[in-house]
Design an enzyme around this catalytic site. Structure first.
Site, PDB file in Angstrom:
ATOM      1  N   ASN A  56     -31.865 -76.183  11.171  1.00  0.00           N
ATOM      2  CA  ASN A  56     -32.649 -77.416  11.250  1.00  0.00           C
ATOM      3  C   ASN A  56     -33.018 -77.611  12.718  1.00  0.00           C
ATOM      4  OD1 ASN A  56     -33.682 -79.959  11.248  1.00  0.00           O
ATOM      5  ND2 ASN A  56     -31.917 -80.938  10.258  1.00  0.00           N
ATOM      6  N   ARG A  77     -35.146 -75.882   7.462  1.00  0.00           N
ATOM      7  CA  ARG A  77     -35.626 -77.211   7.081  1.00  0.00           C
ATOM      8  C   ARG A  77     -36.928 -77.454   7.843  1.00  0.00           C
ATOM      9  NH1 ARG A  77     -34.526 -82.709   9.717  1.00  0.00           N
ATOM     10  NH2 ARG A  77     -35.515 -84.083   8.212  1.00  0.00           N
ATOM     11  N   HIS A 106     -37.300 -87.197   3.400  1.00  0.00           N
ATOM     12  CA  HIS A 106     -35.961 -87.144   2.772  1.00  0.00           C
ATOM     13  C   HIS A 106     -36.024 -86.495   1.387  1.00  0.00           C
ATOM     14  CE1 HIS A 106     -34.553 -90.741   5.408  1.00  0.00           C
ATOM     15  NE2 HIS A 106     -34.133 -89.607   5.937  1.00  0.00           N
ATOM     16  N   ARG A 150     -35.889 -97.077  14.427  1.00  0.00           N
ATOM     17  CA  ARG A 150     -37.290 -97.276  14.015  1.00  0.00           C
ATOM     18  C   ARG A 150     -37.465 -98.643  13.380  1.00  0.00           C
ATOM     19  NH1 ARG A 150     -37.216 -91.967  10.587  1.00  0.00           N
ATOM     20  NH2 ARG A 150     -36.416 -90.602  12.203  1.00  0.00           N
ATOM     21  N   GLU A 166     -28.053 -81.888   1.948  1.00  0.00           N
ATOM     22  CA  GLU A 166     -29.352 -81.227   2.091  1.00  0.00           C
ATOM     23  C   GLU A 166     -29.193 -79.747   2.421  1.00  0.00           C
ATOM     24  OE1 GLU A 166     -32.107 -84.349   4.199  1.00  0.00           O
ATOM     25  OE2 GLU A 166     -30.021 -84.864   4.470  1.00  0.00           O
TER      26      GLU A 166
END
Ligand code: AMP
Length: 405
Positions: free
Chosen positions: A9, A89, A178, A238, A383
């Site tokens: 990733n 990813r 996601h 965020r 994941e």
């Protein structure tokens, strides 16, 4: 054939990795290279068999990080790592990728093409894939996209109400993120509930990044994140959704460029912006417990926005059978789960507060009362495991003889 997969990733300044494929779902090896391409000293952490080692990373770039992983595997023969392939990813697959794919020149060009709408992520992914191809040349590489699971959204959900020309010419639309986590949870739910194929679910993936998804018959029908992961829920740093005019107000008031103003919404807002303390939920819960009212306000706003977005995406479902919490906050914060469910009583969602407070960490648990119509679950996401599974699946498919041979 080996069943082990290296999952990579790659971010702009970090590279997370894991080797999966042993007898359990736990990684055989995992770690992170940090401060890549930075003036500060880069370092790399390896975790194997409960032991952790941290070392400086000479070179300090993605190339050095991939090289260090290869060297670790070579030097630690007792770990018996024999890779079948590498799974990457990739954050943005745009409209080009609706499922995982084996990486070839065409796929690399596609990921590059999506970089205009993912300028922070896709260039780093390309760097990581090319470097891994160079260093683990003979192995097959697979790209798994965060956006792919949401390619099932209908046009009335994925379009922004702006001139159609902007969608046609620039592909400006909602993509959602996601997706790997949602697909993993959806597969877990299919095992827990035999009639899941005919059921509807809401999933709240609440971590430092946070979003929600409505799933009908195993397919994503709506989600809160948009063309970037900034839209939707309030998150660690965020802001989530707000009046877009605010961007221009901030830029003018603070004499910033649009990109600098956007940076405030991405990096200095959310839990961090409101609490003026931390983006970390656990830290804020401790502060709140000792009377910090600003931390409490941040947590209340987080829960209220999560509930609002869950109710909003639920408008795309004809019924509701499951609500699932996942991600670092969703899996571990009884306080946030409770505050969200309190606001969702109008949807018929009820929580068993005793179960909510006492669930074992890291396990699948149902936290609704026994006879509740809507099951409320905690399902830990994984994941990396799904990326490894997709990688093995595609590699096996590519070497299967075709029926005509
Ligand atoms: P993630 O991005 O999924 O790794 O989630 C990170 C977030 O999960 C951070 O805000 C953490 O503070 C939060 N988190 C992890 N463990 C706990 C916990 N026991 N209680 C509350 N929040 C937690």
């Amino acid at each position: 054939m080996s069943h082990q997969v290296l999952v990579i990733n790659c971010g702009s300044s970090s590279l997370k990795f894991a080797v999966l494929g042993g007898h359990s779902n736990c990684p055989i090896l995992e770690g992170i290279a940090e401060r890549l391409d930075s003036p500060e000293q880069s370092f790399i952490t390896f975790k194997h068999n409960g032991a952790k080692s941290v070392s400086a990373l000479p070179g300090g770039d993605h190339q050095a990080a991939v090289g260090a992983i290869k060297e670790w595997i070579h030097n630690n023969k007792s770990a018996a790592i024999q890779l079948a392939g590498i799974g990457h990813r990739v954050v943005h697959g745009g409209e080009l990728f609706s499922e995982s794919v084996i990486v070839d020149e065409r796929v690399l060009a596609g990921i590059e093409q999506c970089a205009n709408i993912a300028p922070l992520h896709n260039p780093a992914h390309i760097k990581g894939i090319k470097e891994a191809q160079k260093q683990f040349g003979k192995l097959p590489h697979v790209a798994v996209f965060d956006t792919a699971f949401h390619q099932t959204l209908s046009a009335d959900q994925y379009l922004y109400p702006i001139p159609m020309r902007l969608y046609r010419e620039h592909h400006f639309r909602k993509y959602g993120f996601h997706g790997t986590s949602y697909r993993y949870i959806s597969m877990q739910l299919a095992e827990l509930s035999p009639t899941y194929g005919k059921q509807n679910a809401l999933i709240a993936h609440l971590g430092n990044g946070a979003s929600v998804c409505a799933i009908s018959g195993g397919v994503s029908v709506d989600t809160s994140m948009g063309i970037t992961p900034l839209e939707g829920l309030m998150m660690g740093t965020r802001s989530g959704s707000l009046d877009p005019s605010l961007l221009s107000f901030i830029a003018h008031a603070e004499q910033l460029s649009m990109d600098e103003a956007l940076n405030i919404l991405n990096k200095d807002s959310g839990l961090k912006g409101i609490s003026e303390k931390s983006n970390d939920c656990r830290t804020l819960e401790m502060a709140q417990a000792s009377g910090d009212t600003q931390a409490d306000l941040a947590l209340t706003m987080f829960a209220s926005r999560a509930a609002k977005h869950l109710a909003s995406v639920a408008t795309n479902l004809e019924s509701l059978e499951h609500l699932i919490f996942t991600g670092g906050i969703g899996e571990n914060s009884a306080l946030i789960r409770s505050r969200i469910c309190q606001r969702l009583k109008t949807l018929g969602i009820i929580l068993d507060e005793t179960k909510n407070e006492s669930v074992p960490r890291g396990e699948i648990s149902c936290i609704a009362p026994i006879n509740a119509v809507i099951k409320v679950w905690i399902i830990p996401t994984n994941e990396e495991l799904l990326i490894a599974q997709d990688t093995l699946h595609l590699i096996n498919k590519s070497i299967e003889p075709s029926p005509n041979t």
